[in-house]
Motif scaffolding. Structure first.
Motif, PDB file in Angstrom:
ATOM      1  N   ASP A 266       0.814  -0.911   0.045  1.00 21.17           N
ATOM      2  CA  ASP A 266       0.060  -0.046   0.569  1.00 21.17           C
ATOM      3  C   ASP A 266       0.639   1.269   0.013  1.00 21.17           C
ATOM      4  O   ASP A 266       1.841   1.412   1.144  1.00 21.17           O
ATOM      5  N   GLU A 267       0.610   2.093  -0.279  1.00 24.23           N
ATOM      6  CA  GLU A 267       1.848   3.052  -1.446  1.00 24.23           C
ATOM      7  C   GLU A 267       3.286   3.409  -1.159  1.00 24.23           C
ATOM      8  O   GLU A 267       4.255   3.193  -0.195  1.00 24.23           O
ATOM      9  N   PRO A 268       3.815   2.385  -1.857  1.00 21.92           N
ATOM     10  CA  PRO A 268       5.202   2.015  -1.818  1.00 21.92           C
ATOM     11  C   PRO A 268       5.589   3.073  -1.634  1.00 21.92           C
ATOM     12  O   PRO A 268       7.339   2.769  -1.289  1.00 21.92           O
ATOM     13  N   THR A 269       6.055   3.877  -1.956  1.00 17.73           N
ATOM     14  CA  THR A 269       7.069   5.101  -2.802  1.00 17.73           C
ATOM     15  C   THR A 269       6.185   6.244  -1.518  1.00 17.73           C
ATOM     16  O   THR A 269       7.014   7.633  -1.949  1.00 17.73           O
ATOM     17  N   TYR A 270       5.451   6.088  -0.404  1.00 18.97           N
ATOM     18  CA  TYR A 270       5.232   7.123  -0.294  1.00 18.97           C
ATOM     19  C   TYR A 270       5.939   7.772   1.286  1.00 18.97           C
ATOM     20  O   TYR A 270       6.869   6.741   1.423  1.00 18.97           O
TER      21      TYR A 270
END
Length: 764
Positions: free
Chosen positions: A408-412
């Protein structure tokens, strides 16, 4: 550090001189010798790699360091006189969950306005204008606990805008937002500057802010200023190129399948008719607007949440029927909020999956280096930056040997180098024949890495196919709030460039006390008077010594719960049923061990002495104490916690720092079920759920630690919104959005209830 409010040239908003910040127990400073100045009405863009001290600098400027967070601070932060007043610096935290002080949208936005002594009549237009400015279309009475991460981010920005602060600090305001929502933030930032506000923006994906920035300050690792740029000179992130070759094994059976999935929260359908099939080597990206249920879909695919309808299979086997150990040995999961899956108190322990000593093994050190966490081994995973937390969660997850990776949102919260490292590792998984399903708002990521994309919006699947076709379909992108280039609708914006006002045709906002739904008489009582009355009834109940008196007391309790409180008997029984077992054990212990008077018949069994006397005396004790439990449930079920705390200050003139401080101290109670569910999920995913009988013991310490963290963060968030000085110390030095009236009828009714309880006891 000194914060001066005088002696600055009038054109300057703030000046930072040789600022050095060192946190407790840290071996190196988070900031080292930082110096710069910012003029009034300018926009400063602060950039730099994850963990370089950007948020620390922002907190020092806002006064949170060292007033609320302990640290050694050297150097100076000098503010213009008007910025030294409470509420004149609006701060949007990196993680919106950290700055919420209240439970509802209206209370959240109003809290800062109350500290500024804004009149109650002015609050509603400000609330609606701020919500419109960020594109958050929700009712004011909505509880934000049900919001997605992106919706929470919007509310955090709206809360700062409503305060009309002279300096607005936005710490990664676009993180977790869909492209359409990001456009609102860019536009709001531009209009803040046009309105003469001073703005400081911290961002990793900062290019769109260069159009409004006056100066760019770049920090280097170690917290030093690397360079200062004019916006046109600032470094740009390199565009992502398609580097992945096709790795989908189309000839192999799907590794994950979902058929006819539907999910409902209460009366609301989140999505329905969701079907997907993912094969080995495939990277599926899930897109959609904030609140579309993307994270919930991942939880369903992981078997962490049961769908309302449909089924999920892993290699043909129903996921929810797989043993947890087998399931999460094959399916890896990374939460949107990385804190949810942390189990240990040190970063190195998280990587190792066990408690280490002072020596860190070589393999753990290599992982720390690879994920940009060198030097963090002995730090708390809850105390590092948001970007570092995300990398730590990814590092922990990637030590598993799973077939399916749900992210869930790996590059946040990642800088360019960290982002590239994470994506290359996910690419490598696909090349090794694994399947990756990633929720993201990053269209560049989708174009460069995904094999397939699914768009979740409007309660279902709008698109499922190759990324290229989606990115060419402008109409679909706009419908799914994925078009970052579309112009922002500005018909509701004030002519002076401030936040939008409510249009004349819009209905006025309702105050918390309004509403058409009928409320029970007990809910209409003044909350604090009611609490005193119920406490008195509980004290009387504990004094009852006969079954006759207990009977009358219980009749009064029933009248309060069902006659005046309109509570559901079924819900009461359901909520208090766990206590029945405890009281049953207590009754047995009393009956089997009570010292019976001479002449009483006692039946000896094993080492117990059973008697009717012991049973009756134990039953009386159970009835007395359980009556107090029911009365406590009645109070909680018929009382709004915010009303209760506000009433202490507004009606009884208690200093707000005591009443609202009590709210901060007990804030974990409202989150208890949520936190417990999250801990269960995290331990299931990490294979640490353990024997069900020992789970309460396993959860006790983490829940206690979480409650302490929540209370500390809430106290910090309150101070960041102007809750210090007179607004916190004097009940009459603030205004109140909620109007809690102390009526004579409440006092009379409470007196009557207490008198009835005393009469029950006196008569018997």
């Amino acid at each position: 550090m000194t914060i001066a409010a005088a002696g600055i040239e009038r054109a300057l908003a703030l000046e930072v001189r040789d600022l050095t910040v060192t946190y407790e127990e840290a071996s190196e400073p988070a900031l080292a010798g930082v110096s710069f100045s910012l003029s009034k009405g300018e926009c400063l863009l602060l950039i730099g790699p994850s963990g370089c001290g950007k948020s620390t600098l922002a907190m020092a400027i806002a006064g949170i360091l060292p007033r609320s967070i302990e640290a050694r601070v050297e150097g100076e932060v000098r503010l213009a006189p008007e910025l030294a007043e409470p509420g004149k610096i609006g701060y949007v935290f990196q993680d919106p969950d950290l700055q919420f002080c209240m439970h509802r949208v209206d209370d959240e936005i109003a809290f800062g306005l109350e500290n500024l002594r804004v009149s109650r009549d002015e609050m509603a237009p400000r609330m609606q204008g701020a919500l419109a400015a960020v594109g958050l279309d929700v009712a004011l009475a909505t509880r934000h606990s049900v919001f997605s991460g992106g919706m929470k981010q919007k509310l955090a920005v709206a809360s700062a805008l409503a305060m009309d602060a002279d300096l607005v600090i936005l710490d990664e305001p676009t993180a977790n937002l869909d492209p359409d929502s990001r456009r609102h933030v860019y536009d709001v930032t531009r209009r803040l500057k046009e309105a003469g506000k001073t703005v400081m923006v911290i961002e990793h994906r900062y290019e769109p802010f260069l159009d409004v920035a006056d100066v760019v300050v770049e920090l280097a690792p170690g917290g030093r200023v690397r360079a200062m740029y004019r916006p046109e000179e600032a470094p740009r992130r390199a565009p992502r190129q398609r580097r992945r070759r096709a790795t989908v094994h189309a000839d192999k059976a799907p590794v994950v399948e979902a058929r006819d999935l539907a999910l409902r929260y209460g009366p609301r359908d989140v999505w329905r008719d969701v079907n997907l099939s993912v094969r080995p080597g495939e990277w599926l990206a899930v897109l959609g607007p904030n609140g579309a249920g993307k994270s919930s879909l991942l939880e369903v695919l992981a078997g962490l949440r049961r769908p309302t309808a449909g089924e999920v299979r892993y290699r043909g086997e129903l996921v929810h029927r797989m043993p947890a150990k087998a399931r999460y040995g094959r399916i890896a999961y990374a939460f949107q909020n990385p804190e949810y899956q942390f189990l240990y108190e040190r970063v190195a322990d998280e990587i190792a999956g066990r408690v280490l000593g002072d020596e860190v093994p070589d393999d753990v050190e290599r992982e720390l280096q690879a994920f940009g966490l060198a030097g963090c081994a002995h730090l708390s995973p809850f105390g590092i930056s948001q970007g570092q937390k995300r990398r730590l969660a990814m590092a922990v997850m990637m030590r598993q040997g799973a077939d399916v990776w749900l992210v869930d949102e790996p590059t946040y919260g990642q800088d360019e180098a960290s982002e590239r490292m994470i994506l290359e590792r996910l690419d490598a998984l696909c090349e090794a024949g694994k399947a990756v399903i990633a929720v993201t708002h990053d269209l560049d990521l989708v174009a460069a890495h995904a094999d397939r994309v699914m768009v979740l919006a409007d309660g279902g699947v709008l698109y499922d196919g190759p990324p290229e076709a989606l990115l060419r379909n402008q109409e679909l992108l706009r419908r799914a709030h994925l078009d970052e280039t579309a112009p922002v609708e500005r018909s509701r914006v004030q002519a002076d460039g401030g936040v939008p006002e409510r249009e004349a045709d819009d209905p006025p906002a309702k105050s918390p006390s309004s509403g058409c739904r009928a409320r029970s008489p007990l809910r209409r009582w003044h909350p604090d008077v009611k609490a005193v009355a119920l406490l008195c009834v509980a004290a009387v109940a504990l004094c009852a010594r006969t079954f006759a008196a207990e009977g009358w007391i219980w009749a009064l309790v029933g009248a309060l719960a069902f006659g005046l409180g309109w509570l559901s008997p079924w819900k009461l029984v359901k909520r208090l049923s766990p206590l029945v077992l405890i009281y049953t054990v207590y009754l047995w212990a009393f009956a089997a061990n009570a010292a019976a008077p001479p002449g009483t018949r006692v039946v000896h069994w094993l080492w117990f002495g059973l008697s009717a006397y012991g049973f009756t005396q134990g039953l009386l004790v159970v009835l007395r104490t359980f009556a107090t439990v029911v009365l406590a449930y009645v109070l909680v079920a018929t009382t709004d916690g915010t009303d209760f705390m506000v009433g202490l200050s507004q009606s009884f003139r208690l200093p707000p720092k005591l009443s609202y401080g009590a709210m901060a101290g007990t804030g974990f109670l409202g989150r208890f079920k949520h936190d417990l569910d999250v801990f269960r999920m995290a331990r299931r995913v990490r294979g640490r759920e353990g024997w069900w009988l020992l789970r309460p013991v396993r959860y006790a310490l983490p829940l206690l630690a979480q409650s302490i963290r929540v209370s500390e963060r809430l106290a910090i968030a309150m101070e960041a919104r102007g809750f210090f000085g007179p607004p916190a110390e004097r009940w009459d030095a603030r205004t109140y959005w909620r109007h809690i009236r102390l009526r004579a009828a409440d006092v009379v009714a409470a007196g009557a209830v207490v008198a009835a309880a005393v009469a029950c006891l006196w008569a018997h």
